[in-house]
Design a protein around this motif. Structure first.
Motif: not given
Ligand SMILES: [Cu+2]
Length: 492
Positions: A402-406, A456-463, A466-468
């Motif tokens: 997926g997209d990960h806006p970091f 962190h990823c700013h798909n806050l669901q991803h954050a 764990g993507m943080s």
């Molecule tokens: Cu992401």
């Protein structure tokens, strides 16, 4: 065996296998649930340290006892004669009736979602008194993209405790860099941003580079399950006269990349994440993708006849019409904007002088259950550890899913290359880089703002899955803790 018996047996078999599948599903759900809890809710974590691997415990202890250690709390905006702008923000549970009649149990600032637009002028001191009326878990305000001192970054458990009901916290910093920013709670951010605790933060330049008849900030938002633009469900209509120039500050506060098109008028992208593009060219039949957390400033000249329209290709609610008369014909964009070759390079670009003191590689990964950076999640991810003054290279690679806006707090960074190809156009400075499948970006960051910064990823669901991670300066400490004990859970 009669036909009746066979039927019954078959039914029983189907019943048994359905039960088995159900049991497996329940088992898996429970396992994932506890796995998530384990990941998301440690009892107590000091984000200035990295105590979870034997190898680095010694190092953390060392930096803690370092003679030069300084607490994030003491890192504040230097006093000066800056004119002061004061704001009061009260967070509260507020039922909102949207313009389509729908009722939303929102969480608001000053009764609104989005919260009030804060608009200041470059060089002013911003003072925001935050009160929490009744959000039980506590709230904070993070100033997304604004370079603030560590103590003002609004991250629960890192730079402050979440502000509990009846409590208050006053933020103060100098709005030193003009541009389009936004704010949101960074306590349980994936929940609180979607409940409505966010708004626009605009810093107007002392001397405008562009003249525009109108300057409009537009927040793309998902409030609960409803898509809204500046609080409206049916799109925005911005009045204007033929030939007028409109500056549109588009902010994507949702978790999803929005694929935008502009119809009826040529346009320019004059700033990305608030930072000006050098000699932005005119774009026609060209779309652009705005990642979660990012801002695009557009300059649009209204056509002599009819309207101009800016809209999202995948979301009919995000439709902005400008001017008067007939709507333009809907077209798909022929080209896509790319930050790799837009605008013009600087004549004397300091980029030629770069020498990196440290390089880091971040591989963003995702599967059904967990989001990772270099295969690890949350505080398990070793922080990027820097010293003040260092020049840092961070290579961010999207390994799919997926997209990960970091997003990196406390800094702006420069994008040097995409997939190994150096940028050819204007220098591009961002605080959030949209990465899509298999893309890799090389970023250049000057460590000029000592502190403890989330990345962190700013798909806050991803954050929240764990993507943080942290970008920490050596010797900076914090008295605050993340975890169930303190109740500070910044990216839940
Ligand atoms: Cu992401």
């Amino acid at each position: 065996m009669t036909g009746q018996q066979t039927k019954q047996r078959r039914k029983l078999k189907i019943g048994m296998s359905s039960l088995l599948v159900l049991c497996i599903l329940i088992g898996a759900t429970v396992a994932v649930y506890f796995w998530q809890i384990r990941l998301q809710k440690p009892e107590e974590i000091n984000m200035a340290e990295h105590m979870h691997h034997a190898g680095s415990a010694a190092h953390a202890a060392h930096s803690q006892s370092s003679a030069q250690s300084v607490s994030c709390e003491t890192l504040t905006a230097e006093d000066d004669d800056a004119p002061v702008r004061e704001f009061e923000m009260t967070a509260a549970q507020t039922p909102i009736k949207l313009d389509n009649g729908e009722e939303v149990k929102a969480w608001t600032f000053n009764g609104l979602s989005p919260g009030p637009e804060i608009r200041v002028t470059e060089g002013e001191r911003v003072v925001v008194k935050l009160r929490n009326k009744d959000i039980d878990a506590g709230v904070t305000i993070h100033w997304h993209g604004v370079v603030v001192p560590c103590s003002q970054d609004g991250v629960a458990g890192v730079t402050q405790d979440a502000v509990k009901p009846g409590e208050e916290f006053t933020y103060t910093f100098i709005a030193s860099s003009p541009g389009s920013y936004w704010y949101h709670s960074h306590q349980m951010s994936s929940i609180q941003a979607e409940k409505g605790l966010l708004g626009s933060f605009i810093v107007e330049p002392k001397e405008a580079e562009y003249t525009a008849a109108q300057d409009v900030a537009v927040l793309m938002q998902k409030l609960g399950s409803t898509w809204i633009l500046n609080g409206k469900t049916g799109g925005l209509a911005i009045p204007g006269n033929p030939g007028d120039t409109v500056r549109l500050r588009l902010t994507n506060t949702t978790d999803d990349t929005q694929k935008m098109v502009v119809e009826g008028a040529p346009y320019r992208i004059i700033a990305l994440d608030g930072h000006a593009i050098h000699q932005p060219g005119i774009l026609e039949s060209t779309g652009f993708k705005i990642g979660a957390g990012q801002r695009f400033d557009l300059l649009i000249e209204l056509p002599e006849q009819g309207k101009a329209v800016v809209r999202s290709e995948q979301n009919d609610h995000f439709n902005i019409s400008l001017g008067q008369g007939a709507e333009p014909i809907r077209v798909a964009s022929e080209r896509q904007f790319s930050l790799t070759d837009y605008g013009a390079p600087l004549a004397n670009d300091p980029i030629a002088e770069i020498s990196f003191d440290q390089s880091f590689e971040l591989k963003l990964g995702q599967n059904l259950f967990v989001n990772t950076i270099n295969g690890q999640s949350f505080h398990e991810i070793p922080p990027i550890l820097v010293k003040e003054g260092e020049e840092i290279r961070i290579t961010v690679t999207n390994e799919g899913g997926g997209d990960h806006p970091f997003h990196i707090h406390g800094h702006r960074f420069r994008v040097l290359s995409k997939n190994g190809e150096p940028l050819k156009g204007s220098p591009v400075y961002l605080d959030t880089i949209l990465t899509q499948d298999d893309e890799s970006y090389e970023l250049y960051l000057i460590a000029d703002n000592p502190g403890l910064w989330m990345a962190h990823c700013h798909n806050l669901q991803h954050a929240s899955m764990g993507m943080s991670m942290m970008l920490n300066y050596e010797g900076v400490t914090t008295p605050y803790r993340v975890g169930t004990k303190s109740g500070n859970l910044p990216d839940l």
